[in-house]
Design a protein around this motif. Structure first.
Motif, PDB file in Angstrom:
ATOM      1  N   ARG A  96       0.829  -1.204   0.000  1.00  0.00           N
ATOM      2  CA  ARG A  96       0.000   0.000   0.000  1.00  0.00           C
ATOM      3  C   ARG A  96       0.866   1.257   0.000  1.00  0.00           C
ATOM      4  O   ARG A  96       0.582   2.232  -0.687  1.00  0.00           O
ATOM      5  N   PHE A  97       1.935   1.206   0.776  1.00  0.00           N
ATOM      6  CA  PHE A  97       2.812   2.380   0.825  1.00  0.00           C
ATOM      7  C   PHE A  97       3.591   2.537  -0.471  1.00  0.00           C
ATOM      8  O   PHE A  97       3.812   3.665  -0.943  1.00  0.00           O
ATOM      9  N   ASP A  98       3.987   1.420  -1.076  1.00  0.00           N
ATOM     10  CA  ASP A  98       4.653   1.493  -2.381  1.00  0.00           C
ATOM     11  C   ASP A  98       3.723   2.091  -3.427  1.00  0.00           C
ATOM     12  O   ASP A  98       4.142   2.908  -4.264  1.00  0.00           O
ATOM     13  N   ARG A  99       2.454   1.707  -3.377  1.00  0.00           N
ATOM     14  CA  ARG A  99       1.483   2.253  -4.322  1.00  0.00           C
ATOM     15  C   ARG A  99       1.267   3.752  -4.084  1.00  0.00           C
ATOM     16  O   ARG A  99       1.143   4.531  -5.034  1.00  0.00           O
ATOM     17  N   LEU A 100       1.202   4.154  -2.816  1.00  0.00           N
ATOM     18  CA  LEU A 100       1.088   5.572  -2.496  1.00  0.00           C
ATOM     19  C   LEU A 100       2.256   6.356  -3.082  1.00  0.00           C
ATOM     20  O   LEU A 100       2.080   7.423  -3.687  1.00  0.00           O
ATOM     21  N   THR A 101       3.455   5.828  -2.928  1.00  0.00           N
ATOM     22  CA  THR A 101       4.652   6.494  -3.437  1.00  0.00           C
ATOM     23  C   THR A 101       4.578   6.671  -4.945  1.00  0.00           C
ATOM     24  O   THR A 101       4.872   7.753  -5.484  1.00  0.00           O
ATOM     25  N   GLU A 102       4.170   5.616  -5.642  1.00  0.00           N
ATOM     26  CA  GLU A 102       4.062   5.703  -7.096  1.00  0.00           C
ATOM     27  C   GLU A 102       2.937   6.649  -7.515  1.00  0.00           C
ATOM     28  O   GLU A 102       3.062   7.389  -8.495  1.00  0.00           O
ATOM     29  N   GLN A 103       1.831   6.617  -6.779  1.00  0.00           N
ATOM     30  CA  GLN A 103       0.731   7.517  -7.124  1.00  0.00           C
ATOM     31  C   GLN A 103       1.140   8.981  -7.002  1.00  0.00           C
ATOM     32  O   GLN A 103       0.790   9.805  -7.856  1.00  0.00           O
ATOM     33  N   LEU A 104       1.850   9.317  -5.946  1.00  0.00           N
ATOM     34  CA  LEU A 104       2.299  10.700  -5.789  1.00  0.00           C
ATOM     35  C   LEU A 104       3.197  11.121  -6.951  1.00  0.00           C
ATOM     36  O   LEU A 104       3.078  12.233  -7.481  1.00  0.00           O
ATOM     37  N   ALA A 105       4.092  10.219  -7.377  1.00  0.00           N
ATOM     38  CA  ALA A 105       4.975  10.529  -8.498  1.00  0.00           C
ATOM     39  C   ALA A 105       4.184  10.711  -9.792  1.00  0.00           C
ATOM     40  O   ALA A 105       4.448  11.636 -10.582  1.00  0.00           O
ATOM     41  N   ILE A 106       3.206   9.835 -10.012  1.00  0.00           N
ATOM     42  CA  ILE A 106       2.432   9.896 -11.247  1.00  0.00           C
ATOM     43  C   ILE A 106       1.516  11.120 -11.270  1.00  0.00           C
ATOM     44  O   ILE A 106       1.471  11.872 -12.259  1.00  0.00           O
ATOM     45  N   ILE A 107       0.776  11.346 -10.194  1.00  0.00           N
ATOM     46  CA  ILE A 107      -0.187  12.448 -10.174  1.00  0.00           C
ATOM     47  C   ILE A 107       0.515  13.792 -10.316  1.00  0.00           C
ATOM     48  O   ILE A 107       0.106  14.637 -11.129  1.00  0.00           O
ATOM     49  N   THR A 108       1.578  13.999  -9.554  1.00  0.00           N
ATOM     50  CA  THR A 108       2.307  15.267  -9.696  1.00  0.00           C
ATOM     51  C   THR A 108       2.989  15.354 -11.053  1.00  0.00           C
ATOM     52  O   THR A 108       3.094  16.448 -11.632  1.00  0.00           O
ATOM     53  N   GLY A 109       3.445  14.223 -11.571  1.00  0.00           N
ATOM     54  CA  GLY A 109       4.052  14.225 -12.900  1.00  0.00           C
ATOM     55  C   GLY A 109       3.067  14.610 -13.982  1.00  0.00           C
ATOM     56  O   GLY A 109       3.377  15.401 -14.887  1.00  0.00           O
ATOM     57  N   LEU A 110       1.859  14.062 -13.902  1.00  0.00           N
ATOM     58  CA  LEU A 110       0.816  14.420 -14.868  1.00  0.00           C
ATOM     59  C   LEU A 110       0.476  15.897 -14.777  1.00  0.00           C
ATOM     60  O   LEU A 110       0.309  16.586 -15.791  1.00  0.00           O
ATOM     61  N   TRP A 111       0.351  16.399 -13.564  1.00  0.00           N
ATOM     62  CA  TRP A 111      -0.059  17.791 -13.375  1.00  0.00           C
ATOM     63  C   TRP A 111       1.011  18.787 -13.826  1.00  0.00           C
ATOM     64  O   TRP A 111       0.692  19.898 -14.237  1.00  0.00           O
ATOM     65  N   THR A 112       2.275  18.422 -13.700  1.00  0.00           N
ATOM     66  CA  THR A 112       3.352  19.389 -13.965  1.00  0.00           C
ATOM     67  C   THR A 112       4.005  19.214 -15.333  1.00  0.00           C
ATOM     68  O   THR A 112       4.878  20.008 -15.688  1.00  0.00           O
ATOM     69  N   THR A 113       3.595  18.198 -16.083  1.00  0.00           N
ATOM     70  CA  THR A 113       4.132  18.040 -17.435  1.00  0.00           C
ATOM     71  C   THR A 113       3.740  19.237 -18.285  1.00  0.00           C
ATOM     72  O   THR A 113       2.581  19.668 -18.290  1.00  0.00           O
ATOM     73  N   LYS A 114       4.673  19.771 -18.998  1.00  0.00           N
ATOM     74  CA  LYS A 114       4.428  20.950 -19.820  1.00  0.00           C
ATOM     75  C   LYS A 114       3.366  20.661 -20.870  1.00  0.00           C
ATOM     76  O   LYS A 114       3.347  19.586 -21.484  1.00  0.00           O
ATOM     77  N   ALA A 115       2.464  21.602 -21.064  1.00  0.00           N
ATOM     78  CA  ALA A 115       1.419  21.451 -22.073  1.00  0.00           C
ATOM     79  C   ALA A 115       2.032  21.165 -23.435  1.00  0.00           C
ATOM     80  O   ALA A 115       2.973  21.848 -23.857  1.00  0.00           O
ATOM     81  N   GLY A 116       1.527  20.146 -24.097  1.00  0.00           N
ATOM     82  CA  GLY A 116       2.056  19.743 -25.392  1.00  0.00           C
ATOM     83  C   GLY A 116       3.045  18.610 -25.304  1.00  0.00           C
ATOM     84  O   GLY A 116       3.327  17.936 -26.305  1.00  0.00           O
ATOM     85  N   ASP A 117       3.606  18.379 -24.106  1.00  0.00           N
ATOM     86  CA  ASP A 117       4.498  17.254 -23.887  1.00  0.00           C
ATOM     87  C   ASP A 117       3.700  16.058 -23.368  1.00  0.00           C
ATOM     88  O   ASP A 117       2.523  16.175 -23.018  1.00  0.00           O
ATOM     89  N   THR A 118       4.338  14.917 -23.313  1.00  0.00           N
ATOM     90  CA  THR A 118       3.694  13.723 -22.779  1.00  0.00           C
ATOM     91  C   THR A 118       4.435  13.239 -21.544  1.00  0.00           C
ATOM     92  O   THR A 118       5.588  13.605 -21.295  1.00  0.00           O
ATOM     93  N   PHE A 119       3.761  12.391 -20.765  1.00  0.00           N
ATOM     94  CA  PHE A 119       4.310  11.891 -19.503  1.00  0.00           C
ATOM     95  C   PHE A 119       4.346  10.371 -19.539  1.00  0.00           C
ATOM     96  O   PHE A 119       3.400   9.722 -19.975  1.00  0.00           O
ATOM     97  N   ASP A 120       5.473   9.828 -19.053  1.00  0.00           N
ATOM     98  CA  ASP A 120       5.648   8.375 -18.954  1.00  0.00           C
ATOM     99  C   ASP A 120       6.139   8.025 -17.564  1.00  0.00           C
ATOM    100  O   ASP A 120       6.877   8.799 -16.934  1.00  0.00           O
ATOM    101  N   PHE A 121       5.742   6.859 -17.097  1.00  0.00           N
ATOM    102  CA  PHE A 121       6.185   6.382 -15.793  1.00  0.00           C
ATOM    103  C   PHE A 121       6.162   4.857 -15.811  1.00  0.00           C
ATOM    104  O   PHE A 121       5.181   4.249 -16.247  1.00  0.00           O
ATOM    105  N   ALA A 122       7.246   4.261 -15.345  1.00  0.00           N
ATOM    106  CA  ALA A 122       7.325   2.804 -15.249  1.00  0.00           C
ATOM    107  C   ALA A 122       7.631   2.423 -13.808  1.00  0.00           C
ATOM    108  O   ALA A 122       8.747   2.616 -13.321  1.00  0.00           O
TER     109      ALA A 122
END
Length: 317
Positions: free
Chosen positions: A125-151
């Motif tokens: 659960r904590f590992d998932r929380l960590t990944e979610q924070l990275a993904i959600i903030t990554g999606l929100w802060t990606t520059k308009a017109g660029d794309t976001f990837d996360f593995a």
């Protein structure tokens, strides 16, 4: 101190009831309306049943104008990170940029079982929380017109347009909380603008605030870039009889409440008891209103406690 109204709708509250609290809190000068994110009552029948936190906050956003809105806290087990980022960004836009995003790992196993939600181990659960924070903030802060990837181990995002963007930049304030000794402070230092220790004794709160402050310093952040907050049960009255009546209404004993929460007693008593918490470093207080229909309770607190300790709130004047 900054004071916020906080409710637990899974214990039994319709949307209309929550809206009434939010509108009253806005009018009375509370800085925010926050709600829990649960699907099952911890006691009682919970009628009329649970309400989804982000659906509810989106609707409340359109019926309020100034008060900030958020969750304490959304469970990372309930939603995939991409759709959650979309939902929160949309509510932020619907509110004109008034959302604050609390996110935690999830803990209440029975609600997961009741609604078919997987409930993995604490570590996962904590590992998932960590990944979610990275993904959600990554999606929100990606520059308009660029794309976001996360593995990651639990989530993979590929060629996402990272839309929509929230109204607030770079993203809504993030609230992280709890008493974990290592990973929680580190995550807070990396992602949060507020750290919350709910319903904990003073010594536990002091220790956790110190851990987070150390993590903030180690991350190279300014000490004042983190807001420190606590949540307490509210049970106030003009006299002991009114305090006892409100305690009985939520099925609690006055002595037990007084031993666990500084927000119990007469207004003068509450002001005196909050003093040491302010000295400890609590800058923001979430007043948990368990009898959600008792709007006079909020009115008493706003009229006789907030003026003595709270920041002046804009009531549209």
């Amino acid at each position: 101190m900054d004071f916020r109204a906080f409710v637990e709708p899974q214990q039994g509250a319709s949307y209309a009831t929550q809206l009434a609290v939010a509108q009253a809190a806005e009018e009375l000068g509370f800085s925010a309306f926050f709600r829990s994110d649960h699907y099952l009552a911890m006691s009682g029948d919970g009628l009329p049943g649970p309400t989804d936190s982000w659906v509810t906050l989106g609707a409340i956003a359109r019926e309020t104008s100034r008060i900030r809105l958020g969750t304490l806290v959304t469970s990372a087990t309930f939603r995939y990170p991409g759709p959650l980022a979309i939902a929160v960004a949309q509510v932020d836009e619907m509110s004109g940029g008034r959302v604050e995003f609390g996110l935690g790992s999830g803990w209440f196993e029975a609600e997961h079982q009741a609604y078919g939600i997987p409930f993995p181990s604490v570590r996962e659960r904590f590992d998932r929380l960590t990944e979610q924070l990275a993904i959600i903030t990554g999606l929100w802060t990606t520059k308009a017109g660029d794309t976001f990837d996360f593995a990651g181990e639990h989530y993979t995002v590929t060629d996402s347009p990272a839309l929509p963007k929230p109204t607030q930049g770079p993203h809504p304030p993030i609230v992280i909380g709890g008493t974990g000794a290592k990973r929680t402070p580190a995550l807070a230092a990396q992602y949060a603008t507020e750290f919350n220790v709910p319903f904990a004794p003073m010594d536990v709160t002091k220790t956790q605030f110190a851990r987070v402050a150390d993590a903030v310093a180690a991350a190279g952040r300014a000490a004042d870039s983190m807001v420190y907050s606590s949540a307490f049960v509210l049970c106030a009255g003009r006299d002991d009889a009114e305090v006892a009546r409100r305690a009985a209404a939520i099925g609690r004993e006055v002595d037990e409440l007084r031993s666990n929460s500084p927000l119990v007693g007469t207004p003068g008593e509450i002001v005196d008891k909050l003093g040491p918490w302010g000295e400890l470093g609590v800058q923001r207080v979430y007043a948990q209103l368990l009898d959600i229909d008792d709007l006079a309770h909020l009115e008493l607190f706003a009229g006789e406690v907030i003026p003595q300790l709270g920041f002046a709130q804009d009531r549209g004047k």
